[in-house]
Design a protein around this motif. Structure first.
Motif, PDB file in Angstrom:
ATOM      1  N   PHE A   3       0.814  -1.206   0.000  1.00 54.72           N
ATOM      2  CA  PHE A   3       0.000   0.000   0.000  1.00 54.72           C
ATOM      3  C   PHE A   3       0.854   1.266   0.000  1.00 54.72           C
ATOM      4  N   VAL A  41      -0.993   4.375  -1.030  1.00 57.77           N
ATOM      5  CA  VAL A  41      -1.782   4.986   0.041  1.00 57.77           C
ATOM      6  C   VAL A  41      -0.873   5.811   0.955  1.00 57.77           C
ATOM      7  N   PHE A  90     -12.414   6.632   1.326  1.00 56.24           N
ATOM      8  CA  PHE A  90     -12.989   5.313   1.028  1.00 56.24           C
ATOM      9  C   PHE A  90     -12.103   4.206   1.604  1.00 56.24           C
ATOM     10  N   TYR A  91     -10.812   4.396   1.462  1.00 52.42           N
ATOM     11  CA  TYR A  91      -9.839   3.429   1.965  1.00 52.42           C
ATOM     12  C   TYR A  91      -9.974   3.273   3.480  1.00 52.42           C
ATOM     13  N   HIS A  92     -10.154   4.379   4.178  1.00 47.71           N
ATOM     14  CA  HIS A  92     -10.337   4.318   5.632  1.00 47.71           C
ATOM     15  C   HIS A  92     -11.630   3.610   6.003  1.00 47.71           C
ATOM     16  N   PHE A 121     -12.940   1.287   4.311  1.00 47.97           N
ATOM     17  CA  PHE A 121     -12.638  -0.123   4.074  1.00 47.97           C
ATOM     18  C   PHE A 121     -11.884  -0.733   5.266  1.00 47.97           C
ATOM     19  N   LEU A 122     -10.911   0.016   5.792  1.00 47.59           N
ATOM     20  CA  LEU A 122     -10.151  -0.468   6.959  1.00 47.59           C
ATOM     21  C   LEU A 122     -11.066  -0.671   8.164  1.00 47.59           C
ATOM     22  N   ARG A 123     -11.975   0.287   8.370  1.00 40.78           N
ATOM     23  CA  ARG A 123     -12.938   0.181   9.486  1.00 40.78           C
ATOM     24  C   ARG A 123     -13.806  -1.058   9.331  1.00 40.78           C
ATOM     25  N   GLU A 124     -14.148  -1.339   8.077  1.00 36.99           N
ATOM     26  CA  GLU A 124     -14.932  -2.533   7.748  1.00 36.99           C
ATOM     27  C   GLU A 124     -14.168  -3.793   8.160  1.00 36.99           C
ATOM     28  N   GLN A 125     -12.842  -3.766   7.938  1.00 31.86           N
ATOM     29  CA  GLN A 125     -11.996  -4.902   8.277  1.00 31.86           C
ATOM     30  C   GLN A 125     -11.925  -5.132   9.782  1.00 31.86           C
ATOM     31  N   GLN A 161     -10.845  11.741  -1.612  1.00 26.73           N
ATOM     32  CA  GLN A 161     -11.997  10.829  -1.630  1.00 26.73           C
ATOM     33  C   GLN A 161     -11.532   9.376  -1.562  1.00 26.73           C
ATOM     34  N   PHE A 162     -10.480   9.080  -2.312  1.00 24.47           N
ATOM     35  CA  PHE A 162      -9.915   7.730  -2.330  1.00 24.47           C
ATOM     36  C   PHE A 162      -9.448   7.313  -0.940  1.00 24.47           C
TER      37      PHE A 162
END
Lengths: 114, 114
Positions: free
Chosen positions: B22, B25, B98-100, B102-106, B94-95
DNA sequence: TACAATATGTCCTATTTCGGACATATCAAG
DNA sequence: CTTGATATGTCCGAAATAGGACATATTGTA
């Protein structure tokens, strides 16, 4: 006609990159929910995440996770079929916990050293 | 004498894997703090994260991030030296957002589909 | 004036990873 | 009795990636 790539496409790429690179973590997390064998892990990841695992990648991974002490396995014979059921170890749980700490760290605001 | 590999070693490996995979990122996040040029990004990542970036990896990455519309660049001449200063775009921000997400989702508890 | 630091770029080979093929065995259904 | 699903494994060639080398220019310092 030039077409701008949607931001969603890039996020989808991140999602796939994550699944590819942290396959070991995904597998540990699945096994943490309940003990599983290789074949079921493949079916489950496809059903739950839409990620198609190749068994040629998964089986060696399961072996290495056992060697590292994150998983332990037992043979189970169900209707004549031999299954190798994997269970997460306390070391495996500890690893996942540390991994989550690391992710939380990534969510913190970056600061440069003065 | 068998020596058990410390859990910290595995976490360190995760850390390095993350930085490698990453890198885009990491670069976006750095530039988000303040506009930077390639050379400084290399120095800053080493100083702040102890990660040594090769410039042969960074410069093509900066180009591709600009092509994707996540960064924009301007030429800056400072004491005769030409710098290419990169700035994050709204699309880049924005990217990262969205990436953050996604991390929270993980970090959410995994659940299998019934 | 030579060397280290600043600054940006490409190229090519060695290593790593990927993914399909090979291999084998049982069971259930048509 | 054949095909599809269950189940576990290895192997090898192709594709991707990594990382050092090549290339160039300016400035600051010893």
């Amino acid at each position: 006609m030039e077409r701008e790539t949607l931001i969603e496409t890039f996020i989808e790429e991140i999602r796939q990159r994550f699944a590819r690179v942290f396959l070991d973590v995904l597998v540990l997390k699945l096994v943490q929910i309940e003990p599983m064998w290789g074949y079921r892990i493949i079916k489950e990841t496809e059903r739950t995440f839409g990620v198609k695992l190749r068994h040629s990648a998964l089986y060696p991974l399961l072996h290495s996770l056992e060697v590292k002490g994150f998983l332990r396995s037992r043979r189970e014979v169900k209707k004549g079929r031999v299954r190798k059921v994997y269970d997460i170890t306390s070391k495996g749980i500890q690893f996942i916990d540390f991994y989550h700490d690391f992710l939380r760290e990534q969510l913190q605001t970056l600061k440069l050293k003065k």
